[in-house]
Design a protein around this motif. Structure first.
Motif, PDB file in Angstrom:
ATOM      1  N   ALA A 279      36.381   9.111   3.568  1.00 46.68           N
ATOM      2  CA  ALA A 279      35.557   7.976   3.989  1.00 46.68           C
ATOM      3  C   ALA A 279      36.426   6.882   4.586  1.00 46.68           C
ATOM      4  CB  ALA A 279      34.754   7.445   2.806  1.00 46.68           C
ATOM      5  N   ARG A 280      37.560   6.618   3.996  1.00 48.37           N
ATOM      6  CA  ARG A 280      38.465   5.610   4.552  1.00 48.37           C
ATOM      7  C   ARG A 280      38.955   6.027   5.934  1.00 48.37           C
ATOM      8  NH1 ARG A 280      41.985   4.265  -0.947  1.00 48.37           N
ATOM      9  NH2 ARG A 280      40.496   2.730  -1.819  1.00 48.37           N
ATOM     10  N   ALA A 281      39.188   7.348   6.103  1.00 51.50           N
ATOM     11  CA  ALA A 281      39.610   7.820   7.416  1.00 51.50           C
ATOM     12  C   ALA A 281      38.519   7.616   8.454  1.00 51.50           C
ATOM     13  CB  ALA A 281      39.984   9.301   7.337  1.00 51.50           C
ATOM     14  N   GLU A 285      35.429   0.798   4.519  1.00 52.75           N
ATOM     15  CA  GLU A 285      36.262   0.094   3.554  1.00 52.75           C
ATOM     16  C   GLU A 285      35.757   0.429   2.151  1.00 52.75           C
ATOM     17  OE1 GLU A 285      36.330  -4.036   4.310  1.00 52.75           O
ATOM     18  OE2 GLU A 285      36.974  -3.843   6.406  1.00 52.75           O
ATOM     19  N   VAL A 286      36.556   1.191   1.422  1.00 56.63           N
ATOM     20  CA  VAL A 286      36.150   1.668   0.106  1.00 56.63           C
ATOM     21  C   VAL A 286      37.104   1.110  -0.941  1.00 56.63           C
ATOM     22  CG1 VAL A 286      35.628   3.672  -1.318  1.00 56.63           C
ATOM     23  CG2 VAL A 286      35.332   3.802   1.155  1.00 56.63           C
ATOM     24  N   SER A 287      36.531   0.464  -1.946  1.00 52.02           N
ATOM     25  CA  SER A 287      37.314   0.018  -3.090  1.00 52.02           C
ATOM     26  C   SER A 287      36.924   0.864  -4.294  1.00 52.02           C
ATOM     27  CB  SER A 287      37.057  -1.463  -3.390  1.00 52.02           C
ATOM     28  OG  SER A 287      35.681  -1.691  -3.659  1.00 52.02           O
ATOM     29  N   VAL A 288      37.893   1.118  -5.144  1.00 53.73           N
ATOM     30  CA  VAL A 288      37.681   1.993  -6.292  1.00 53.73           C
ATOM     31  C   VAL A 288      37.933   1.214  -7.569  1.00 53.73           C
ATOM     32  CG1 VAL A 288      38.378   4.119  -7.442  1.00 53.73           C
ATOM     33  CG2 VAL A 288      38.388   3.993  -4.951  1.00 53.73           C
ATOM     34  N   ARG A 289      37.028   1.412  -8.532  1.00 55.34           N
ATOM     35  CA  ARG A 289      37.159   0.751  -9.834  1.00 55.34           C
ATOM     36  C   ARG A 289      37.012   1.809 -10.916  1.00 55.34           C
ATOM     37  NH1 ARG A 289      33.741  -2.669 -13.232  1.00 55.34           N
ATOM     38  NH2 ARG A 289      31.966  -1.950 -12.003  1.00 55.34           N
ATOM     39  N   VAL A 290      37.955   1.823 -11.849  1.00 58.32           N
ATOM     40  CA  VAL A 290      37.939   2.776 -12.943  1.00 58.32           C
ATOM     41  C   VAL A 290      37.715   2.024 -14.241  1.00 58.32           C
ATOM     42  CG1 VAL A 290      39.210   4.559 -14.191  1.00 58.32           C
ATOM     43  CG2 VAL A 290      39.460   4.350 -11.709  1.00 58.32           C
ATOM     44  N   ILE A 308      29.274  14.369  -5.001  1.00 61.77           N
ATOM     45  CA  ILE A 308      28.358  13.224  -5.037  1.00 61.77           C
ATOM     46  C   ILE A 308      28.982  12.016  -4.356  1.00 61.77           C
ATOM     47  CG2 ILE A 308      27.259  11.573  -6.605  1.00 61.77           C
ATOM     48  CD1 ILE A 308      26.800  13.930  -8.532  1.00 61.77           C
ATOM     49  N   VAL A 309      30.260  11.758  -4.652  1.00 62.47           N
ATOM     50  CA  VAL A 309      30.927  10.621  -4.002  1.00 62.47           C
ATOM     51  C   VAL A 309      31.014  10.842  -2.493  1.00 62.47           C
ATOM     52  CG1 VAL A 309      33.123   9.386  -3.787  1.00 62.47           C
ATOM     53  CG2 VAL A 309      32.214   9.944  -6.051  1.00 62.47           C
ATOM     54  N   ARG A 310      31.351  12.041  -2.080  1.00 56.88           N
ATOM     55  CA  ARG A 310      31.424  12.333  -0.642  1.00 56.88           C
ATOM     56  C   ARG A 310      30.086  12.090   0.046  1.00 56.88           C
ATOM     57  NH1 ARG A 310      34.687  17.579   1.406  1.00 56.88           N
ATOM     58  NH2 ARG A 310      36.639  17.357   0.234  1.00 56.88           N
ATOM     59  N   GLU A 311      29.013  12.617  -0.554  1.00 53.43           N
ATOM     60  CA  GLU A 311      27.698  12.468   0.057  1.00 53.43           C
ATOM     61  C   GLU A 311      27.301  10.996   0.146  1.00 53.43           C
ATOM     62  OE1 GLU A 311      24.236  13.220   1.951  1.00 53.43           O
ATOM     63  OE2 GLU A 311      25.850  14.652   1.550  1.00 53.43           O
ATOM     64  N   ALA A 312      27.533  10.252  -0.934  1.00 53.90           N
ATOM     65  CA  ALA A 312      27.165   8.842  -0.940  1.00 53.90           C
ATOM     66  C   ALA A 312      27.960   8.057   0.105  1.00 53.90           C
ATOM     67  CB  ALA A 312      27.383   8.249  -2.334  1.00 53.90           C
ATOM     68  N   LEU A 313      29.277   8.316   0.202  1.00 52.15           N
ATOM     69  CA  LEU A 313      30.099   7.603   1.191  1.00 52.15           C
ATOM     70  C   LEU A 313      29.775   8.057   2.609  1.00 52.15           C
ATOM     71  CD1 LEU A 313      33.567   7.528  -0.622  1.00 52.15           C
ATOM     72  CD2 LEU A 313      31.894   5.674  -0.378  1.00 52.15           C
ATOM     73  N   THR A 314      29.395   9.324   2.772  1.00 49.57           N
ATOM     74  CA  THR A 314      28.966   9.787   4.092  1.00 49.57           C
ATOM     75  C   THR A 314      27.720   9.043   4.542  1.00 49.57           C
ATOM     76  OG1 THR A 314      29.896  11.987   3.725  1.00 49.57           O
ATOM     77  CG2 THR A 314      28.197  11.785   5.413  1.00 49.57           C
TER      78      THR A 314
END
Length: 398
Positions: A279-281, A285-290, A308-314
């Protein structure tokens, strides 16, 4: 269906042959036996004539239809036998046709009529016929002997009835097992088709969406910002290369029958930067929180979280193009994955009828979890999936 029809036709042919054999044998036995009784029976009686022979033939012939009309045939054979006896013809094997008719009727349907005929026949044979023939009534011991034979006949009818019930129950159970197996086969085939569709959508859909976004960027900036357009084309090249590799992996898994088995290395929840790198590529702009303490997870959970993350960011890249936040929450027995669009989400017509959100929900449910996807009241869009971790299995780390 054709084979079943041939089997049923063969069974019908066999039953017809059996019924014809029964008719022929009983006709021969009753005619021969009654003729012998007519010559040697010491009791006074009316000698056989055309009527007597006709009655001896009529009873067995009626048995041909005993399977289709058991009660009617029993009634007819009983009437023929009673007419024979009241006509004064000699005793003999005339009762054989009546026995066969009784056993068929008593073991096939209701007991009321056959047992009523049996009781009435006992009264007629023991008392009515001797009285009509002006013969001495049988002794008590003889009457008890006839009753004993009738009880044996009743027991035989019940045994046949019980055997038929057992056979019918076994057939019903076999049919039910076959139907259940067929339903299970269809269910598994449906699940396999859905799994294949989901995998192809996740593999091809993500990459094509990123390629579409990057190609638009490249076309937009080709004349104004050559360097940015070059990076977009490089991203297209990387996405298409990865898509080809994953498509080959999916096809190999389908051929081997191991669609659910992990194929190429999947980014784990412990490597969030790799999880959001595509997604960043694509310029998102993606921020990650753990939240919580990261720990190793079963590969099936990692795969579901990755898809799931890929689909949502797509979807963010396609419909928003803004920023997104990915939150990974490690609970005691579950992993919660949440992707928030920063607010640039725009509901577009091409989102309707897609497979992305249903695919995310299917992946979560396959693990016993759930997935929700809906606009936020303050703007933007949120996808949240809860994936139970459970006990790790050896094959998950294979």
């Amino acid at each position: 269906m054709v084979g079943d029809g041939r089997v049923r036709a063969g069974q019908r042919g066999h039953l017809v042959s059996v019924d014809l054999t029964v008719v022929v044998v009983l006709v021969v036995v009753q005619l021969a036996g009654s003729t012998m009784a007519d010559r040697h029976q010491p009791l006074a009686h009316t000698h056989l004539n055309w009527l007597g022979y006709a009655l001896l033939v009529a009873g067995p012939v009626a048995l041909y239809w005993r399977r289709r009309y058991p009660i009617a045939v029993l009634t007819a054979v009983f009437g023929v036998t009673v007419a024979y006896l009241f006509a004064g013809f000699p005793y003999g094997p005339v009762f054989l046709a009546l026995v066969v008719a009784f056993l068929t009727a008593a073991s096939a349907g209701s007991r009321a009529v056959p047992y009523s005929v049996l009781a009435l026949g006992y009264v007629i044979v023991v008392w009515a016929v001797p009285a009509a023939r002006s013969q001495e009534l049988p002794s008590a011991s003889m009457a008890l002997g006839v009753a004993a034979w009738l009880l044996v006949l009743t027991a035989a009818a019940e045994l046949i009835r019980q055997r038929r019930t057992v056979i019918r129950t076994r057939r019903l159970r076999a049919h039910e097992r076959a139907r259940t197996a067929e339903e299970e086969r269809r269910r598994q085939a449906t699940e396999e088709r859905l799994a294949i569709a989901r995998e192809l959508h996740d593999v091809v859909g993500h990459s094509l969406s990123l390629i579409n976004v990057q190609s638009g960027v490249a076309l937009e900036l080709f004349d104004r910002d050559t360097e940015q357009a070059r990076r977009a084309l490089a991203a297209i090249k990387a996405a298409s290369r990865d898509a080809l590799v994953e498509v080959h992996d999916v096809l190999d898994s389908i051929r081997s029958g191991e669609l659910d088995a992990p194929r190429t290395p999947v980014p784990t929840a412990l490597e969030p930067d790799e999880l959001v790198a595509p997604a960043r590529a694509a310029g998102v702009e993606v921020s990650v929180r753990v939240v919580g303490t990261p720990r190793p997870l079963p590969s099936r959970v990692n795969l579901a979280a990755d898809r799931i993350v890929r689909e949502a960011l797509t979807n963010v890249a396609r419909h928003s193009g803004g920023a997104a936040t990915v939150t990974l929450t490690y609970g005691p027995a579950e992993l919660a994955v949440q992707v928030d669009d920063a607010g640039g989400f725009v509901a577009s017509p091409d989102m309707r009828g897609g497979n992305g959100i249903p695919g995310m929900r299917e992946r979560a449910r396959a693990l016993g979890g759930d997935c929700t996807a809906a606009p936020l009241p303050t703007g933007g869009f949120r996808v949240r999936a809860t994936l139970p971790v459970g006990d790790r299995r050896p094959e998950d780390d294979a």
